[in-house]
Motif scaffolding. Structure first.
Motif, PDB file in Angstrom:
ATOM      1  N   LEU A 163       0.824  -1.204   0.000  1.00 47.47           N
ATOM      2  CA  LEU A 163       0.000   0.000   0.000  1.00 47.47           C
ATOM      3  C   LEU A 163       0.856   1.251   0.000  1.00 47.47           C
ATOM      4  CD1 LEU A 163      -2.720  -0.915   2.684  1.00 47.47           C
ATOM      5  CD2 LEU A 163      -2.905  -1.105   0.188  1.00 47.47           C
ATOM      6  N   ASP A 164       0.206   2.364  -0.317  1.00 46.24           N
ATOM      7  CA  ASP A 164       0.856   3.659  -0.157  1.00 46.24           C
ATOM      8  C   ASP A 164       1.282   3.818   1.306  1.00 46.24           C
ATOM      9  OD1 ASP A 164       0.204   6.716   0.742  1.00 46.24           O
ATOM     10  OD2 ASP A 164       1.158   6.638  -1.228  1.00 46.24           O
ATOM     11  N   PRO A 165       2.487   4.351   1.579  1.00 45.89           N
ATOM     12  CA  PRO A 165       2.956   4.453   2.965  1.00 45.89           C
ATOM     13  C   PRO A 165       1.974   5.143   3.914  1.00 45.89           C
ATOM     14  CG  PRO A 165       4.749   4.933   1.470  1.00 45.89           C
ATOM     15  CD  PRO A 165       3.529   4.791   0.625  1.00 45.89           C
ATOM     16  N   ALA A 166       1.319   6.216   3.449  1.00 47.29           N
ATOM     17  CA  ALA A 166       0.382   6.918   4.314  1.00 47.29           C
ATOM     18  C   ALA A 166      -0.832   6.046   4.630  1.00 47.29           C
ATOM     19  CB  ALA A 166      -0.059   8.222   3.660  1.00 47.29           C
ATOM     20  N   ASP A 167      -1.308   5.312   3.638  1.00 46.48           N
ATOM     21  CA  ASP A 167      -2.456   4.424   3.824  1.00 46.48           C
ATOM     22  C   ASP A 167      -2.072   3.283   4.770  1.00 46.48           C
ATOM     23  OD1 ASP A 167      -4.987   3.450   3.499  1.00 46.48           O
ATOM     24  OD2 ASP A 167      -4.604   2.507   1.559  1.00 46.48           O
ATOM     25  N   ARG A 168      -0.894   2.738   4.567  1.00 51.09           N
ATOM     26  CA  ARG A 168      -0.413   1.655   5.423  1.00 51.09           C
ATOM     27  C   ARG A 168      -0.283   2.133   6.869  1.00 51.09           C
ATOM     28  NH1 ARG A 168       4.215   0.443   2.880  1.00 51.09           N
ATOM     29  NH2 ARG A 168       5.503   1.797   4.173  1.00 51.09           N
ATOM     30  N   ALA A 169       0.297   3.300   7.056  1.00 52.46           N
ATOM     31  CA  ALA A 169       0.483   3.835   8.408  1.00 52.46           C
ATOM     32  C   ALA A 169      -0.852   4.045   9.108  1.00 52.46           C
ATOM     33  CB  ALA A 169       1.267   5.148   8.338  1.00 52.46           C
ATOM     34  N   LEU A 170      -1.856   4.467   8.361  1.00 50.05           N
ATOM     35  CA  LEU A 170      -3.181   4.693   8.942  1.00 50.05           C
ATOM     36  C   LEU A 170      -3.767   3.385   9.473  1.00 50.05           C
ATOM     37  CD1 LEU A 170      -5.455   6.766   9.433  1.00 50.05           C
ATOM     38  CD2 LEU A 170      -6.366   6.128   7.189  1.00 50.05           C
ATOM     39  N   LEU A 171      -3.668   2.324   8.693  1.00 46.58           N
ATOM     40  CA  LEU A 171      -4.207   1.040   9.125  1.00 46.58           C
ATOM     41  C   LEU A 171      -3.423   0.486  10.314  1.00 46.58           C
ATOM     42  CD1 LEU A 171      -4.960  -0.696   5.694  1.00 46.58           C
ATOM     43  CD2 LEU A 171      -6.560   0.436   7.238  1.00 46.58           C
ATOM     44  N   VAL A 172      -2.103   0.651  10.290  1.00 43.99           N
ATOM     45  CA  VAL A 172      -1.276   0.165  11.399  1.00 43.99           C
ATOM     46  C   VAL A 172      -1.602   0.929  12.684  1.00 43.99           C
ATOM     47  CG1 VAL A 172       1.095   0.054  12.280  1.00 43.99           C
ATOM     48  CG2 VAL A 172       0.597  -0.708   9.949  1.00 43.99           C
ATOM     49  N   ARG A 173      -1.741   2.251  12.585  1.00 44.85           N
ATOM     50  CA  ARG A 173      -2.093   3.046  13.768  1.00 44.85           C
ATOM     51  C   ARG A 173      -3.457   2.643  14.316  1.00 44.85           C
ATOM     52  NH1 ARG A 173       0.069   7.506  10.977  1.00 44.85           N
ATOM     53  NH2 ARG A 173      -2.024   8.222  10.409  1.00 44.85           N
ATOM     54  N   THR A 174      -4.388   2.345  13.414  1.00 47.98           N
ATOM     55  CA  THR A 174      -5.725   1.948  13.848  1.00 47.98           C
ATOM     56  C   THR A 174      -5.686   0.615  14.589  1.00 47.98           C
ATOM     57  OG1 THR A 174      -6.730   3.124  11.984  1.00 47.98           O
ATOM     58  CG2 THR A 174      -8.079   1.465  13.086  1.00 47.98           C
ATOM     59  N   LEU A 175      -4.962  -0.350  14.043  1.00 50.44           N
ATOM     60  CA  LEU A 175      -4.835  -1.641  14.716  1.00 50.44           C
ATOM     61  C   LEU A 175      -4.151  -1.475  16.065  1.00 50.44           C
ATOM     62  CD1 LEU A 175      -5.006  -4.733  14.771  1.00 50.44           C
ATOM     63  CD2 LEU A 175      -2.822  -4.790  13.526  1.00 50.44           C
ATOM     64  N   ASP A 176      -3.115  -0.684  16.104  1.00 49.22           N
ATOM     65  CA  ASP A 176      -2.385  -0.458  17.353  1.00 49.22           C
ATOM     66  C   ASP A 176      -3.296   0.184  18.399  1.00 49.22           C
ATOM     67  OD1 ASP A 176      -0.146  -0.534  18.982  1.00 49.22           O
ATOM     68  OD2 ASP A 176       0.488   1.474  18.424  1.00 49.22           O
ATOM     69  N   SER A 233      10.975  -3.338  13.070  1.00 54.57           N
ATOM     70  CA  SER A 233      11.913  -3.568  11.956  1.00 54.57           C
ATOM     71  C   SER A 233      11.756  -2.556  10.836  1.00 54.57           C
ATOM     72  CB  SER A 233      11.714  -4.968  11.372  1.00 54.57           C
ATOM     73  OG  SER A 233      10.409  -5.119  10.853  1.00 54.57           O
ATOM     74  N   VAL A 234      10.664  -1.814  10.848  1.00 49.14           N
ATOM     75  CA  VAL A 234      10.389  -0.859   9.771  1.00 49.14           C
ATOM     76  C   VAL A 234      10.277   0.534  10.361  1.00 49.14           C
ATOM     77  CG1 VAL A 234       8.841  -0.211   7.904  1.00 49.14           C
ATOM     78  CG2 VAL A 234       9.173  -2.610   8.455  1.00 49.14           C
ATOM     79  N   SER A 235      11.013   1.476   9.822  1.00 52.43           N
ATOM     80  CA  SER A 235      10.890   2.857  10.277  1.00 52.43           C
ATOM     81  C   SER A 235       9.523   3.390   9.914  1.00 52.43           C
ATOM     82  CB  SER A 235      11.976   3.739   9.644  1.00 52.43           C
ATOM     83  OG  SER A 235      13.252   3.272  10.007  1.00 52.43           O
ATOM     84  N   PRO A 236       8.894   4.164  10.819  1.00 47.68           N
ATOM     85  CA  PRO A 236       7.585   4.703  10.508  1.00 47.68           C
ATOM     86  C   PRO A 236       7.611   5.555   9.260  1.00 47.68           C
ATOM     87  CG  PRO A 236       8.112   4.990  12.834  1.00 47.68           C
ATOM     88  CD  PRO A 236       9.348   4.517  12.152  1.00 47.68           C
ATOM     89  N   PRO A 237       6.582   5.476   8.391  1.00 50.24           N
ATOM     90  CA  PRO A 237       6.549   6.277   7.157  1.00 50.24           C
ATOM     91  C   PRO A 237       6.526   7.751   7.499  1.00 50.24           C
ATOM     92  CG  PRO A 237       4.869   4.547   7.134  1.00 50.24           C
ATOM     93  CD  PRO A 237       5.414   4.587   8.512  1.00 50.24           C
TER      94      PRO A 237
END
Length: 237
Positions: A163-176, A233-237
């Motif tokens: 996914l686009d980094p911003a879209d991916r970050a949004l989903l990860v933040r939501t799950l977190d 393992s992955v730096s935040p976008p």
């Protein structure tokens, strides 16, 4: 003579922290340092070397050892609860730092140091504070097996990584946020400043992308471990 005694104590302490097990080593270190061989000890690892001093107080004794990548602190706990050590050290050093499990004797300092370093590895980039291994055991398992962690991220979050980094970050933040709020979409929405239905929609999308259900315990555990592996393992976008 005092200087020679201090230097000898530092050499013996370094040997214990490195995990050496020569006969009589712990007993000699106890005699030189003036601490019990079978006492209770904790080891902390910090990456930023503070300039201030740690003053022995409230039954605690501190021994600092500089390393190339930071500093080690050995704490003679006495009968103190190790849970109070992290906030105490955080006032001296903002971190990041890790504290290993209590060592029942000087001979256990090497294992305590190694596990303190594992605890430190569970701190995400940019995180401050001093963390205890007991508080980060799932993440500690993840960082202890980097090859398996990479496979876990690829298997669980593979489509997410495309996914686009911003879209991916949004989903990860939501799950977190949902996990931090105990699975409450309403509380997660308050934390994320959005509507409850928005949180639910994002979680459903995440389930579709990962082919895993957050309502199935085994698949939820996979998602949680993959999230830890991804964040570490992955730096935040």
């Amino acid at each position: 003579m005092q200087r020679r005694s201090d230097e000898r104590g530092e050499v013996l302490l370094d040997a214990l922290l490195d995990g050496r097990s020569a006969p009589g080593l712990a007993a000699r270190a106890a005699a030189v340092l003036g601490v019990p061989e079978q006492g209770r000890y904790a080891v902390a690892v910090v990456r930023v070397r503070p300039a201030g001093q740690l003053v022995d107080a409230d039954g605690l004794r501190f021994f600092r050892r500089a390393r190339a990548d930071g500093e080690l602190v050995v704490v003679a706990l006495g009968d103190r609860d190790p849970a109070g050590l992290a906030p105490l050290l955080a006032r001296w050093c903002p971190g990041p730092g890790g504290i290993g499990p209590v060592a029942e004797g000087l001979a256990g300092l090497g294992t305590a140091r190694r596990l303190a370093e594992v605890a430190l590895l569970t701190c995400v980039p940019g995180e401050e504070g001093i963390v205890r291994l007991e508080e980060r055991l799932p993440a500690a398992l993840v960082v202890s097996q980097p090859e398996l962690s990479a496979r876990l991220v690829a298997d669980v979050f593979g489509p997410l990584l495309d996914l686009d980094p911003a879209d991916r970050a949004l989903l990860v933040r939501t799950l977190d946020a949902w996990l931090e709020c105990g699975g409450s979409a309403g509380r997660a929405a308050g934390r994320l400043y959005c509507h409850r239905n928005t949180v639910l929609n994002r979680l459903r999308r995440l389930e579709q992308l990962t082919s895993r259900s957050l309502s199935r315990p085994r698949e939820l555990i996979e998602m949680m471990l993959a999230l830890d592996a991804f964040r570490l393992s992955v730096s935040p976008p």
